[in-house]
Design an enzyme around this catalytic site. Structure first.
Site, PDB file in Angstrom:
ATOM      1  N   CYS A 123      -5.997   3.247   7.756  1.00  0.00           N
ATOM      2  CA  CYS A 123      -4.680   3.141   8.408  1.00  0.00           C
ATOM      3  C   CYS A 123      -4.093   4.511   8.740  1.00  0.00           C
ATOM      4  O   CYS A 123      -3.213   4.626   9.593  1.00  0.00           O
ATOM      5  CB  CYS A 123      -3.705   2.367   7.525  1.00  0.00           C
ATOM      6  SG  CYS A 123      -4.336   0.743   7.101  1.00  0.00           S
ATOM      7  N   HIS A 264       3.366   3.661   9.893  1.00  0.00           N
ATOM      8  CA  HIS A 264       2.314   2.646   9.911  1.00  0.00           C
ATOM      9  C   HIS A 264       2.943   1.313   9.494  1.00  0.00           C
ATOM     10  O   HIS A 264       3.681   1.240   8.513  1.00  0.00           O
ATOM     11  CB  HIS A 264       1.206   3.058   8.940  1.00  0.00           C
ATOM     12  CG  HIS A 264       0.239   1.965   8.656  1.00  0.00           C
ATOM     13  ND1 HIS A 264      -0.296   1.172   9.643  1.00  0.00           N
ATOM     14  CD2 HIS A 264      -0.283   1.517   7.480  1.00  0.00           C
ATOM     15  CE1 HIS A 264      -1.110   0.291   9.086  1.00  0.00           C
ATOM     16  NE2 HIS A 264      -1.114   0.471   7.780  1.00  0.00           N
ATOM     17  N   ASN A 294      -0.546  -5.985  10.516  1.00  0.00           N
ATOM     18  CA  ASN A 294      -1.030  -4.634  10.236  1.00  0.00           C
ATOM     19  C   ASN A 294      -2.269  -4.386  11.101  1.00  0.00           C
ATOM     20  O   ASN A 294      -3.292  -5.038  10.904  1.00  0.00           O
ATOM     21  CB  ASN A 294      -1.360  -4.541   8.743  1.00  0.00           C
ATOM     22  CG  ASN A 294      -1.892  -3.189   8.328  1.00  0.00           C
ATOM     23  OD1 ASN A 294      -2.320  -2.390   9.148  1.00  0.00           O
ATOM     24  ND2 ASN A 294      -1.866  -2.936   7.028  1.00  0.00           N
TER      25      ASN A 294
HETATM   26  O1  UT7 Z   1      -2.073  -0.613   5.434  1.00  0.00           O
HETATM   27  C1  UT7 Z   1      -2.692  -0.631   4.191  1.00  0.00           C
HETATM   28  C2  UT7 Z   1      -3.142  -2.027   3.957  1.00  0.00           C
HETATM   29  N1  UT7 Z   1      -2.049  -2.879   3.623  1.00  0.00           N
HETATM   30  C3  UT7 Z   1      -1.832  -3.218   2.396  1.00  0.00           C
HETATM   31  O2  UT7 Z   1      -2.562  -2.781   1.541  1.00  0.00           O
HETATM   32  C4  UT7 Z   1      -0.699  -4.138   2.076  1.00  0.00           C
HETATM   33  C5  UT7 Z   1       0.140  -3.599   0.965  1.00  0.00           C
HETATM   34  N2  UT7 Z   1       0.614  -4.615   0.086  1.00  0.00           N
HETATM   35  C6  UT7 Z   1       1.457  -5.586   0.472  1.00  0.00           C
HETATM   36  O3  UT7 Z   1       1.888  -5.607   1.606  1.00  0.00           O
HETATM   37  C7  UT7 Z   1       1.901  -6.613  -0.564  1.00  0.00           C
HETATM   38  O4  UT7 Z   1       1.466  -6.213  -1.842  1.00  0.00           O
HETATM   39  C8  UT7 Z   1       1.371  -8.041  -0.238  1.00  0.00           C
HETATM   40  C9  UT7 Z   1       2.084  -8.615   0.957  1.00  0.00           C
HETATM   41  C10 UT7 Z   1      -0.130  -7.983   0.024  1.00  0.00           C
HETATM   42  C11 UT7 Z   1       1.624  -8.980  -1.413  1.00  0.00           C
HETATM   43  O5  UT7 Z   1       3.022  -9.004  -1.716  1.00  0.00           O
HETATM   44  P1  UT7 Z   1       3.491  -8.860  -3.235  1.00  0.00           P
HETATM   45  O6  UT7 Z   1       4.929  -8.984  -3.248  1.00  0.00           O
HETATM   46  O7  UT7 Z   1       2.885  -7.566  -3.749  1.00  0.00           O
HETATM   47  O8  UT7 Z   1       2.850 -10.133  -3.921  1.00  0.00           O
HETATM   48  P2  UT7 Z   1       1.779 -10.208  -5.098  1.00  0.00           P
HETATM   49  O9  UT7 Z   1       0.445  -9.661  -4.683  1.00  0.00           O
HETATM   50  O10 UT7 Z   1       2.407  -9.631  -6.336  1.00  0.00           O
HETATM   51  O11 UT7 Z   1       1.646 -11.784  -5.260  1.00  0.00           O
HETATM   52  C12 UT7 Z   1       2.737 -12.602  -5.648  1.00  0.00           C
HETATM   53  C13 UT7 Z   1       2.283 -14.049  -5.696  1.00  0.00           C
HETATM   54  C14 UT7 Z   1       0.998 -14.259  -6.482  1.00  0.00           C
HETATM   55  O12 UT7 Z   1       1.123 -15.475  -7.179  1.00  0.00           O
HETATM   56  P3  UT7 Z   1       1.502 -15.468  -8.747  1.00  0.00           P
HETATM   57  O13 UT7 Z   1       0.466 -14.648  -9.438  1.00  0.00           O
HETATM   58  O14 UT7 Z   1       2.867 -14.834  -8.808  1.00  0.00           O
HETATM   59  O15 UT7 Z   1       1.479 -16.908  -9.084  1.00  0.00           O
HETATM   60  C15 UT7 Z   1      -0.058 -14.426  -5.402  1.00  0.00           C
HETATM   61  O16 UT7 Z   1      -1.130 -15.232  -5.819  1.00  0.00           O
HETATM   62  O17 UT7 Z   1       2.010 -14.529  -4.361  1.00  0.00           O
HETATM   63  C16 UT7 Z   1       0.719 -15.138  -4.308  1.00  0.00           C
HETATM   64  N3  UT7 Z   1       0.165 -14.945  -2.974  1.00  0.00           N
HETATM   65  C17 UT7 Z   1       0.451 -15.764  -1.948  1.00  0.00           C
HETATM   66  N4  UT7 Z   1       1.203 -16.862  -1.847  1.00  0.00           N
HETATM   67  C18 UT7 Z   1       1.298 -17.464  -0.641  1.00  0.00           C
HETATM   68  C19 UT7 Z   1      -0.648 -13.937  -2.546  1.00  0.00           C
HETATM   69  N5  UT7 Z   1      -0.894 -14.101  -1.224  1.00  0.00           N
HETATM   70  C20 UT7 Z   1      -0.236 -15.215  -0.830  1.00  0.00           C
HETATM   71  C21 UT7 Z   1      -0.116 -15.885   0.392  1.00  0.00           C
HETATM   72  N6  UT7 Z   1       0.671 -16.993   0.454  1.00  0.00           N
HETATM   73  N7  UT7 Z   1      -0.717 -15.440   1.511  1.00  0.00           N
END
Ligand code: UT7
Length: 337
Positions: A123, A264, A294
């Site tokens: 990225c 980004h 993204n």
């Molecule tokens: O450009 C570089 C590449 N981009 C990235 O690396 C993205 C950077 N990271 C992010 O944007 C965020 O970390 C995410 C959007 C990927 C995730 O958001 P978050 O607030 O960090 O959520 P999380 O990973 O802590 O997950 C929270 C919950 C989990 O469930 P539990 O464990 O709380 O029961 C996940 O399993 O959300 C669940 N989850 C989803 N639920 C519905 C993960 N993906 C999804 C989904 N839909 N697509």
């Protein structure tokens, strides 16, 4: 305005004279994704800010997107492809392992005089590429360059993995850079960084030398992008804030001098919290992730192109380009438009 100092003064400057972007026509909405994996429009919107992303179909490749964005940038700049000295394509989803995607773009554009290469910094690829080209222009070795960020991340996507497939889209953005003497404006300063110990946070492992195509994979998921989103999130805000602060300090500028912060587009919440820590008001923060997702190396030039074409920028404005991504890698450019 900015104070001249060692890092920001140069009689030769790399000046952006044109921009262009291209995204595939096919779109995938959050509701479409909710039919494919266990997710919802509400989750994706509140956690990421994304509503829709553009997706390539079979005939569309990284090089076709890159060439079209490049063509549009050349047209905007009024520069003929034959006059280009250099083409750099920032991508982690190349046309093929070799030759470089940039070779296909050179051929498609007819840029016969240009030497060309790909740059893989995920990225951060586009901001890295600007920094590289800036050096060749400041030392007088080249006059005209085309820098493209182009990705087809959906081609390495696991459409069963809800943690990754909702985040990414395909697209390309490009700028033409021209060496100008004593123009004052242009790329004023750039700073880049990397920390390879975090490679596992975001990667696609096959089919390089570690997992060659002729050997059966122990884990079939290695052919897909894999992401530990939370880990990336935690580092991204700090790295973005530190890079921007260090770039501005080096130029003797403050956030009050900045007209537009073009980050980004990885997650609207990451951009907002970085901007808040930098004390940048909302009107100086450009966010278009809702429409594209993204797009990795393509996201900064796609956002910049939209800013230019919707007349959000005026000559003399100080812009910040900043990115963070796989590697992990990061970087920022300070630009006088
Ligand atoms: O450009 C570089 C590449 N981009 C990235 O690396 C993205 C950077 N990271 C992010 O944007 C965020 O970390 C995410 C959007 C990927 C995730 O958001 P978050 O607030 O960090 O959520 P999380 O990973 O802590 O997950 C929270 C919950 C989990 O469930 P539990 O464990 O709380 O029961 C996940 O399993 O959300 C669940 N989850 C989803 N639920 C519905 C993960 N993906 C999804 C989904 N839909 N697509």
């Amino acid at each position: 305005m900015h104070k001249e100092n060692e890092g920001c003064s140069s009689s030769n400057r790399a000046v952006i004279t044109g921009c262009g972007a291209y995204t595939p026509a096919k779109q995938l909405t959050n509701d479409d994704l909710a039919q494919m994996v266990d997710t919802s429009d509400e989750w994706i919107t509140t956690r990421t800010g994304i509503k829709v992303r553009h997706v390539t179909t079979d005939g569309e490749t990284t090089a076709t997107l890159a060439a079209e964005a490049g063509r549009r940038a050349l047209e905007y700049a009024g520069v003929a492809a034959e006059d280009l000295d250099l083409i750099v394509v920032a991508t982690i989803t190349p046309e093929m392992p070799f030759p470089s995607t940039a070779c296909f773009v050179q051929d498609a554009l007819g840029a016969k005089k240009a030497w060309v290469f790909d740059l893989a910094a995920a990225c951060s690829g586009f901001v890295y590429a600007l920094h590289v080209v800036q050096q060749f222009m400041e030392n007088g070795r080249i006059n005209k360059a085309l820098v493209i960020g182009a990705e087809t991340l959906t081609k390495i996507m696991n459409w069963k993995d809800r943690t990754s497939c909702i985040l990414f889209g395909d697209g390309a953005g490009a700028v033409v850079l021209e060496r100008k003497s004593d123009a004052g404006r242009g790329i004023l300063y750039s700073t880049m960084g990397a920390d390879g110990q975090y490679w596992e946070a975001l990667n696609c492992q096959a089919h390089g030398s570690r997992y060659p195509a002729h050997r059966p994979l122990d884990d079939p998921n290695r052919i897909f992008m894999q992401i530990k989103g939370r880990e990336v999130y935690q580092q991204a805000v700090r790295r973005i804030v530190d890079s921007v602060t260090s770039c501005l300090d080096h130029c003797g500028l403050t956030v009050d001098d900045v007209s537009m912060f073009i980050s980004h587009q990885m997650n609207a919440r990451i951009i907002e919290s970085a901007a808040k820590r930098l004390k940048l008001p909302d009107e100086k923060v450009f966010v278009n992730i809702a429409d594209y997702g993204n797009t990795s190396a393509a996201s900064v030039p796609i956002a910049f192109d939209e800013c230019v074409r919707t007349e959000k920028l005026k000559k003399g404005d100080i812009l910040i380009f900043v990115a963070f991504g796989a590697g992990v890698t990061w970087g920022a450019n300070v630009i006088e438009f």
